[in-house]
Design a protein around this motif. Structure first.
Motif, PDB file in Angstrom:
ATOM      1  N   ASP A  37      41.794  41.838  56.192  1.00 11.95           N
ATOM      2  CA  ASP A  37      42.999  42.210  55.467  1.00 11.95           C
ATOM      3  C   ASP A  37      43.510  43.567  55.972  1.00 11.95           C
ATOM      4  OD1 ASP A  37      44.576  43.397  53.185  1.00 11.95           O
ATOM      5  OD2 ASP A  37      44.125  41.430  52.335  1.00 11.95           O
ATOM      6  N   GLU A  49      28.152  38.290  44.733  1.00 13.92           N
ATOM      7  CA  GLU A  49      29.202  38.380  45.737  1.00 13.92           C
ATOM      8  C   GLU A  49      28.744  39.327  46.848  1.00 13.92           C
ATOM      9  OE1 GLU A  49      32.052  36.841  45.859  1.00 13.92           O
ATOM     10  OE2 GLU A  49      32.273  35.979  43.843  1.00 13.92           O
ATOM     11  N   PRO A  50      29.443  39.332  47.998  1.00 17.27           N
ATOM     12  CA  PRO A  50      29.061  40.279  49.060  1.00 17.27           C
ATOM     13  C   PRO A  50      29.005  41.724  48.579  1.00 17.27           C
ATOM     14  CG  PRO A  50      30.619  38.681  49.914  1.00 17.27           C
ATOM     15  CD  PRO A  50      30.518  38.431  48.441  1.00 17.27           C
ATOM     16  N   GLY A  51      29.835  42.074  47.600  1.00 17.60           N
ATOM     17  CA  GLY A  51      29.861  43.449  47.096  1.00 17.60           C
ATOM     18  C   GLY A  51      28.882  43.715  45.973  1.00 17.60           C
ATOM     19  N   HIS A  73      35.831  37.397  62.040  1.00 18.53           N
ATOM     20  CA  HIS A  73      36.223  37.592  60.642  1.00 18.53           C
ATOM     21  C   HIS A  73      37.677  38.044  60.552  1.00 18.53           C
ATOM     22  CE1 HIS A  73      31.844  37.899  60.501  1.00 18.53           C
ATOM     23  NE2 HIS A  73      31.917  37.607  59.219  1.00 18.53           N
ATOM     24  N   PHE A 117      42.328  46.503  54.047  1.00 18.98           N
ATOM     25  CA  PHE A 117      40.959  46.893  54.366  1.00 18.98           C
ATOM     26  C   PHE A 117      40.924  47.777  55.609  1.00 18.98           C
ATOM     27  CE2 PHE A 117      37.088  46.029  56.841  1.00 18.98           C
ATOM     28  CZ  PHE A 117      36.132  46.516  55.960  1.00 18.98           C
ATOM     29  N   GLU A 145      39.145  43.438  44.084  1.00 21.24           N
ATOM     30  CA  GLU A 145      38.894  42.146  44.731  1.00 21.24           C
ATOM     31  C   GLU A 145      38.638  42.336  46.232  1.00 21.24           C
ATOM     32  OE1 GLU A 145      38.491  39.364  43.320  1.00 21.24           O
ATOM     33  OE2 GLU A 145      39.333  39.615  41.304  1.00 21.24           O
ATOM     34  N   LEU A 146      39.388  43.236  46.841  1.00 22.14           N
ATOM     35  CA  LEU A 146      39.220  43.513  48.270  1.00 22.14           C
ATOM     36  C   LEU A 146      37.829  44.074  48.544  1.00 22.14           C
ATOM     37  CD1 LEU A 146      40.852  43.688  51.038  1.00 22.14           C
ATOM     38  CD2 LEU A 146      41.134  46.099  50.466  1.00 22.14           C
ATOM     39  N   ASN A 184      41.599  48.411  45.096  1.00 23.82           N
ATOM     40  CA  ASN A 184      41.729  46.961  45.028  1.00 23.82           C
ATOM     41  C   ASN A 184      40.321  46.381  44.893  1.00 23.82           C
ATOM     42  OD1 ASN A 184      41.928  44.194  45.666  1.00 23.82           O
ATOM     43  ND2 ASN A 184      43.722  44.537  46.946  1.00 23.82           N
ATOM     44  N   LEU A 237      35.150  43.727  46.706  1.00 18.54           N
ATOM     45  CA  LEU A 237      34.151  42.676  46.489  1.00 18.54           C
ATOM     46  C   LEU A 237      33.994  41.807  47.735  1.00 18.54           C
ATOM     47  CD1 LEU A 237      34.787  41.346  42.867  1.00 18.54           C
ATOM     48  CD2 LEU A 237      32.646  42.252  43.759  1.00 18.54           C
ATOM     49  N   ARG A 238      35.124  41.487  48.345  1.00 16.08           N
ATOM     50  CA  ARG A 238      35.113  40.595  49.510  1.00 16.08           C
ATOM     51  C   ARG A 238      34.389  41.233  50.698  1.00 16.08           C
ATOM     52  NH1 ARG A 238      40.768  39.843  51.396  1.00 16.08           N
ATOM     53  NH2 ARG A 238      41.041  39.711  49.142  1.00 16.08           N
ATOM     54  N   TYR A 239      34.559  42.538  50.868  1.00 14.62           N
ATOM     55  CA  TYR A 239      34.002  43.216  52.033  1.00 14.62           C
ATOM     56  C   TYR A 239      32.851  44.153  51.669  1.00 14.62           C
ATOM     57  CZ  TYR A 239      38.286  41.645  54.379  1.00 14.62           C
ATOM     58  OH  TYR A 239      39.300  40.885  54.908  1.00 14.62           O
TER      59      TYR A 239
END
Length: 399
Positions: free
Chosen positions: A232, A353-355, A229, A235, A203-204, A201, A206-208
């Motif tokens: 998900d 992004e964070p990732g 925080h 995650f 997008e997942l 995933n 990238l977020r973390y």
């Protein structure tokens, strides 16, 4: 082709059916950890001698590993390189050392180095150690072998070894595009597991991304982070949690390895990029790889922290720079002039992004286009880009 082959104890079990001389030794060695090897050297040598004598004359059916590797070599129609991986037990290491000798005599290019190929913690006596340490160390070792085999096809032979490894080896094979082979039950038939459209995933991740990078380096103080925080559930399936500490589990490490060797491009849904032929898209992807490398260098060398700083810096480069070729477009998009692919231009915006850095690709020109008019074409088309939906595409960092 490199064939990574976990080793079980079928060689020893098959020999034991014929040779009762094993009986005084095997109960003493069974389930003993590999670190007890030196303390059991005399007994190990006695078992090894029995095994070697039993193997004469050499036969293909002496163990699951031998039969499957010979079948894989026959299936490929060429020699393969086999790498044996043993569990953290005396008997598995012993089987691997004897198998290396047997396979070399049968014409297989095989190697086994106990210093690296005995996987610490990979045993079935302690479930916690198996999950927390053994599986993670197995994934790490396979990552090392994959990286060293750059440019060579890599396959995994899941015929031997613990059956509990099969789900993890299958996930790793599917995510990284590795061929998976096994001998079907007690038959002579070699099965190749087909590649499925399984992926992470994006997008997942990238977020973390920042958190995952820290978890990949070691343990992480977890309770304070979780309080502040929302996380998900998907995650959390990548994490091993224990006593207010966390680290990546085996599945998380498999996915992290794929993530860290790729970057994300967001392309407009339904755009020409999605319909492009493989050959033409390859040229665009290579230009995107070049752009991503240039952006990473720019961010690193200038200490840029966020999307706003990065875009402001590119704007200030001037119209002659490859990262900002010509004046900006109506929506603030930049045009990248590839130096590796002379006839490729990309209309893009970078984001931090964070990732890591991602690229939003709005459009591109490739092949034979009018060098006097393509910027004007981009400007005319850019008015339709604002309402676009984007989908994430993962590209390898290297060609």
């Amino acid at each position: 082709m490199l064939v990574i082959t976990p080793v079980g104890t079928s060689l020893i079990e098959n020999c034991r059916k014929d040779r009762r001389e094993f009986d005084p030794h095997i109960p003493q060695l069974k389930d003993q950890p590999a670190r007890a090897w030196e303390g059991n050297a005399r007994r190990v040598e006695a078992v090894k001698k029995i095994l070697v004598n039993w193997l004469r004359p050499l036969r293909e059916d002496v163990s699951a590993e031998v039969k499957s590797l010979l079948k894989i070599q026959e299936h490929c129609g060429r020699s393969v390189q086999a790498r044996l991986l043993a569990t953290d037990t005396i008997l598995s290491r012993l089987a691997a050392e004897v198998l290396e000798e047997v396979l070399l005599e049968l014409g297989v290019d095989v190697s086994f180095d106990p210093s690296y190929d005995v996987i610490k913690g990979l045993q079935v006596a302690d479930a916690r150690e198996f999950q927390k340490e053994g599986l993670v160390n197995l994934v790490k070792r396979m990552e090392e072998l994959r990286e060293k085999a750059a440019g060579i096809d890599v396959a995994v032979n899941i015929t031997g070894g613990y059956k509990a490894l099969i789900p993890y080896l299958t996930i790793m094979g599917q995510v990284h595009g590795l061929s998976l082979y096994y001998i079907f039950e007690d038959t002579q038939e070699l099965i190749r597991i087909p590649q499925a459209p399984l992926d992470i995933n994006w997008e997942l991740f990238l977020r973390y991304g920042n958190l995952l990078a820290e978890l990949a380096e070691g343990t992480y103080r977890w309770e304070e982070f979780r309080r502040s925080h929302p996380l998900d559930e998907a995650f959390l399936s990548c994490i091993w949690e224990e006593e207010n500490m966390a680290e990546l589990n085996a599945v998380g490490r498999i996915f992290w390895e794929r993530y860290r060797t790729h970057f994300i491009v967001k392309v407009r849904k339904g755009s020409r990029y999605e319909r492009e032929s493989a050959g033409n898209r390859k040229e665009v992807d290579e230009a995107l790889q070049e752009l991503h490398q240039r952006l990473e260098s720019l961010v690193r060398e200038n200490g840029l922290k966020n999307t706003e700083e990065l875009r402001k810096y590119i704007t200030g480069l001037g119209e002659g720079n490859d990262l900002r070729h010509g004046p900006g477009l109506e929506g603030g998009e930049f045009v990248f002039k590839s130096t590796r692919k002379r006839h490729v231009r990309l209309a893009y915006l970078p984001e931090i992004e964070p990732g890591g850095i991602i690229i939003k690709l709005f459009d591109y020109k490739r092949g034979n286009f009018n060098h006097q008019e393509y910027l004007s074409e981009f400007r005319r088309e850019s008015r339709f880009w604002k309402e676009s939906e984007f989908v994430a595409v993962a590209l390898s960092r290297t060609s």
